[in-house]
Design a protein around this motif. Sequence first.
Motif, PDB file in Angstrom:
ATOM      1  N   HIS A  16      35.365 -43.221  -5.005  1.00 17.68           N
ATOM      2  CA  HIS A  16      35.497 -44.652  -5.338  1.00 17.68           C
ATOM      3  C   HIS A  16      36.240 -45.434  -4.261  1.00 17.68           C
ATOM      4  CE1 HIS A  16      39.793 -44.334  -6.287  1.00 17.68           C
ATOM      5  NE2 HIS A  16      39.519 -43.245  -6.992  1.00 17.68           N
ATOM      6  N   ASP A  17      36.739 -44.742  -3.233  1.00 22.50           N
ATOM      7  CA  ASP A  17      37.430 -45.394  -2.112  1.00 22.50           C
ATOM      8  C   ASP A  17      36.522 -45.346  -0.881  1.00 22.50           C
ATOM      9  OD1 ASP A  17      39.093 -46.280  -0.101  1.00 22.50           O
ATOM     10  OD2 ASP A  17      40.269 -44.422  -0.023  1.00 22.50           O
ATOM     11  N   PRO A  18      35.784 -46.431  -0.613  1.00 24.08           N
ATOM     12  CA  PRO A  18      34.846 -46.414   0.517  1.00 24.08           C
ATOM     13  C   PRO A  18      35.519 -46.578   1.879  1.00 24.08           C
ATOM     14  CG  PRO A  18      34.827 -48.577  -0.497  1.00 24.08           C
ATOM     15  CD  PRO A  18      35.742 -47.711  -1.345  1.00 24.08           C
ATOM     16  N   GLY A  19      36.806 -46.949   1.876  1.00 28.04           N
ATOM     17  CA  GLY A  19      37.448 -47.291   3.139  1.00 28.04           C
ATOM     18  C   GLY A  19      36.976 -48.658   3.591  1.00 28.04           C
ATOM     19  N   ALA A  20      36.970 -48.878   4.884  1.00 26.23           N
ATOM     20  CA  ALA A  20      36.509 -50.159   5.421  1.00 26.23           C
ATOM     21  C   ALA A  20      34.989 -50.258   5.292  1.00 26.23           C
ATOM     22  CB  ALA A  20      36.927 -50.292   6.880  1.00 26.23           C
ATOM     23  N   ALA A  34      47.067 -33.559   2.304  1.00 27.21           N
ATOM     24  CA  ALA A  34      48.148 -32.859   2.990  1.00 27.21           C
ATOM     25  C   ALA A  34      48.419 -31.509   2.333  1.00 27.21           C
ATOM     26  CB  ALA A  34      49.419 -33.718   2.976  1.00 27.21           C
ATOM     27  N   ALA A  35      48.343 -31.460   0.995  1.00 18.00           N
ATOM     28  CA  ALA A  35      48.616 -30.215   0.268  1.00 18.00           C
ATOM     29  C   ALA A  35      47.596 -29.133   0.613  1.00 18.00           C
ATOM     30  CB  ALA A  35      48.614 -30.482  -1.237  1.00 18.00           C
ATOM     31  N   ILE A  36      46.344 -29.535   0.798  1.00 18.48           N
ATOM     32  CA  ILE A  36      45.303 -28.562   1.183  1.00 18.48           C
ATOM     33  C   ILE A  36      45.661 -27.913   2.510  1.00 18.48           C
ATOM     34  CG2 ILE A  36      42.902 -28.357   1.979  1.00 18.48           C
ATOM     35  CD1 ILE A  36      42.212 -30.524  -0.139  1.00 18.48           C
ATOM     36  N   ALA A  37      46.045 -28.728   3.489  1.00 16.17           N
ATOM     37  CA  ALA A  37      46.405 -28.201   4.809  1.00 16.17           C
ATOM     38  C   ALA A  37      47.653 -27.329   4.738  1.00 16.17           C
ATOM     39  CB  ALA A  37      46.612 -29.352   5.789  1.00 16.17           C
ATOM     40  N   ASN A  38      48.626 -27.762   3.942  1.00 19.95           N
ATOM     41  CA  ASN A  38      49.868 -26.981   3.807  1.00 19.95           C
ATOM     42  C   ASN A  38      49.617 -25.634   3.147  1.00 19.95           C
ATOM     43  OD1 ASN A  38      51.402 -28.999   5.005  1.00 19.95           O
ATOM     44  ND2 ASN A  38      51.969 -29.944   3.066  1.00 19.95           N
ATOM     45  N   LYS A  39      48.782 -25.629   2.106  1.00 17.11           N
ATOM     46  CA  LYS A  39      48.478 -24.381   1.402  1.00 17.11           C
ATOM     47  C   LYS A  39      47.770 -23.389   2.326  1.00 17.11           C
ATOM     48  CE  LYS A  39      46.330 -22.561  -2.796  1.00 17.11           C
ATOM     49  NZ  LYS A  39      45.567 -22.894  -4.042  1.00 17.11           N
ATOM     50  N   LEU A  40      46.926 -23.909   3.207  1.00 11.49           N
ATOM     51  CA  LEU A  40      46.185 -23.059   4.142  1.00 11.49           C
ATOM     52  C   LEU A  40      47.051 -22.599   5.315  1.00 11.49           C
ATOM     53  CD1 LEU A  40      42.847 -25.083   4.233  1.00 11.49           C
ATOM     54  CD2 LEU A  40      43.081 -22.697   3.472  1.00 11.49           C
ATOM     55  N   LYS A  41      48.253 -23.187   5.433  1.00  8.57           N
ATOM     56  CA  LYS A  41      49.112 -22.915   6.596  1.00  8.57           C
ATOM     57  C   LYS A  41      48.354 -23.161   7.887  1.00  8.57           C
ATOM     58  CE  LYS A  41      52.307 -19.616   4.432  1.00  8.57           C
ATOM     59  NZ  LYS A  41      52.026 -20.037   3.050  1.00  8.57           N
ATOM     60  N   ALA A  42      47.734 -24.329   7.939  1.00  9.30           N
ATOM     61  CA  ALA A  42      46.908 -24.702   9.084  1.00  9.30           C
ATOM     62  C   ALA A  42      47.741 -24.851  10.358  1.00  9.30           C
ATOM     63  CB  ALA A  42      46.171 -26.002   8.792  1.00  9.30           C
ATOM     64  N   ASP A  43      47.080 -24.695  11.478  1.00  3.41           N
ATOM     65  CA  ASP A  43      47.718 -24.914  12.780  1.00  3.41           C
ATOM     66  C   ASP A  43      47.586 -26.364  13.231  1.00  3.41           C
ATOM     67  OD1 ASP A  43      48.512 -22.132  13.493  1.00  3.41           O
ATOM     68  OD2 ASP A  43      46.360 -21.794  13.291  1.00  3.41           O
ATOM     69  N   LEU A  44      46.585 -27.068  12.663  1.00  4.47           N
ATOM     70  CA  LEU A  44      46.367 -28.468  13.020  1.00  4.47           C
ATOM     71  C   LEU A  44      45.536 -29.136  11.938  1.00  4.47           C
ATOM     72  CD1 LEU A  44      46.390 -30.853  15.135  1.00  4.47           C
ATOM     73  CD2 LEU A  44      44.232 -29.904  16.001  1.00  4.47           C
ATOM     74  N   LEU A  45      45.924 -30.369  11.577  1.00  4.35           N
ATOM     75  CA  LEU A  45      45.087 -31.217  10.731  1.00  4.35           C
ATOM     76  C   LEU A  45      44.648 -32.418  11.548  1.00  4.35           C
ATOM     77  CD1 LEU A  45      45.168 -32.340   7.127  1.00  4.35           C
ATOM     78  CD2 LEU A  45      45.496 -34.123   8.838  1.00  4.35           C
ATOM     79  N   ILE A  46      43.359 -32.707  11.504  1.00  6.99           N
ATOM     80  CA  ILE A  46      42.844 -33.932  12.122  1.00  6.99           C
ATOM     81  C   ILE A  46      42.208 -34.768  11.026  1.00  6.99           C
ATOM     82  CG2 ILE A  46      41.227 -34.969  13.742  1.00  6.99           C
ATOM     83  CD1 ILE A  46      41.504 -32.628  15.546  1.00  6.99           C
ATOM     84  N   SER A  47      42.737 -35.972  10.824  1.00  8.33           N
ATOM     85  CA  SER A  47      42.210 -36.899   9.840  1.00  8.33           C
ATOM     86  C   SER A  47      41.389 -37.958  10.563  1.00  8.33           C
ATOM     87  CB  SER A  47      43.359 -37.551   9.060  1.00  8.33           C
ATOM     88  OG  SER A  47      42.861 -38.312   7.980  1.00  8.33           O
ATOM     89  N   VAL A  48      40.103 -38.045  10.226  1.00 10.77           N
ATOM     90  CA  VAL A  48      39.162 -38.911  10.937  1.00 10.77           C
ATOM     91  C   VAL A  48      38.956 -40.209  10.172  1.00 10.77           C
ATOM     92  CG1 VAL A  48      36.792 -39.095  11.795  1.00 10.77           C
ATOM     93  CG2 VAL A  48      38.023 -36.911  11.964  1.00 10.77           C
ATOM     94  N   HIS A  49      39.089 -41.326  10.878  1.00  6.67           N
ATOM     95  CA  HIS A  49      38.951 -42.646  10.268  1.00  6.67           C
ATOM     96  C   HIS A  49      38.169 -43.588  11.175  1.00  6.67           C
ATOM     97  CE1 HIS A  49      41.847 -42.219   6.853  1.00  6.67           C
ATOM     98  NE2 HIS A  49      42.223 -41.189   7.606  1.00  6.67           N
ATOM     99  N   ILE A  50      37.736 -44.706  10.581  1.00 13.79           N
ATOM    100  CA  ILE A  50      37.112 -45.799  11.325  1.00 13.79           C
ATOM    101  C   ILE A  50      37.994 -47.028  11.107  1.00 13.79           C
ATOM    102  CG2 ILE A  50      35.010 -47.132  11.742  1.00 13.79           C
ATOM    103  CD1 ILE A  50      34.607 -44.112  12.078  1.00 13.79           C
ATOM    104  N   ASN A  51      38.268 -47.736  12.162  1.00 17.24           N
ATOM    105  CA  ASN A  51      39.194 -48.859  12.108  1.00 17.24           C
ATOM    106  C   ASN A  51      38.541 -50.139  11.578  1.00 17.24           C
ATOM    107  OD1 ASN A  51      41.823 -49.808  12.543  1.00 17.24           O
ATOM    108  ND2 ASN A  51      41.904 -48.951  14.605  1.00 17.24           N
ATOM    109  N   ALA A  52      39.368 -51.140  11.286  1.00 13.34           N
ATOM    110  CA  ALA A  52      38.906 -52.468  10.883  1.00 13.34           C
ATOM    111  C   ALA A  52      40.005 -53.464  11.219  1.00 13.34           C
ATOM    112  CB  ALA A  52      38.577 -52.511   9.396  1.00 13.34           C
ATOM    113  N   GLY A  53      39.632 -54.730  11.272  1.00 18.74           N
ATOM    114  CA  GLY A  53      40.630 -55.758  11.550  1.00 18.74           C
ATOM    115  C   GLY A  53      40.306 -56.610  12.756  1.00 18.74           C
ATOM    116  N   GLY A  54      39.088 -56.501  13.245  1.00 19.20           N
ATOM    117  CA  GLY A  54      38.659 -57.397  14.304  1.00 19.20           C
ATOM    118  C   GLY A  54      38.881 -56.927  15.723  1.00 19.20           C
TER     119      GLY A  54
END
Length: 229
Positions: free
Chosen positions: A13-17, A63-83
């Motif tokens: 239900h959260d489409p982002g930008a 964040a909890a998913i990454a912490n539970k997995l004891k990940a070495d790196l999390l990359i969160s991918v986004h698309i910007n907005a605001g002109g």
Amino acid sequence: MARIVLDAGHGGHDPGAVANGLKEKDLTLAIVKHTGRLLGDYEGVEVHYTRTDDRYLSLEERAAIANKLKADLLISVHINAGGGTGFETYIYNGNVSAATVAYQNVIHAEIMKAIGNVKDRGKKRANYAVLRLTNMPALLTENLFIDNPSDAAKLKSEQFLLQVAHGHVQGIVKAFGLKKKANSTPSQPQQKASAGKLYRVQVGAFSDRKNAERLAEELKKKGYPAIIV
């Protein structure tokens, strides 16, 4: 073994930008799926996702998913907005490890190489939850502006999304010193004939021939003819 968690921003239900006929949640998922698939060609890497379909997850859950997995790196991918226009990355604006800074430097640079003629908005810091709540180095990428007509035209191209993913992959490969699998033979997708017509697609210009060659190789794996000129 490098354990990487790929987080496609927004979902459900959260489409982002939303702008120019595009939804951030769809673009981030496409980029993450490309990235994970391409990482499958490398040894010594374990790829996990916070989501692989159109579902909602809170920032705390990601964040909890990454912490539970004891990940070495999390990359969160986004698309910007605001002109605005262009590409930028973020790490947490509090205390971070030297590895976090190093990973941002390397991955940011590789994505900029891969996406060609795009404005570099720089390496930044912010108090974002997915960066603050994770126990491992975490990076958030903002891949162009959905509400900028020129940026949106690029984001509508599947091949450009592949370039973005390619940059994420090359950054991870460089950051963790990954090597290609010796027996890596990605399956070739079937190409649909169109009455004998050929369509030329230009996907960008590169100052480094090696980067151009790498992208051409990935495009060929997806069934696109790619010629370096």
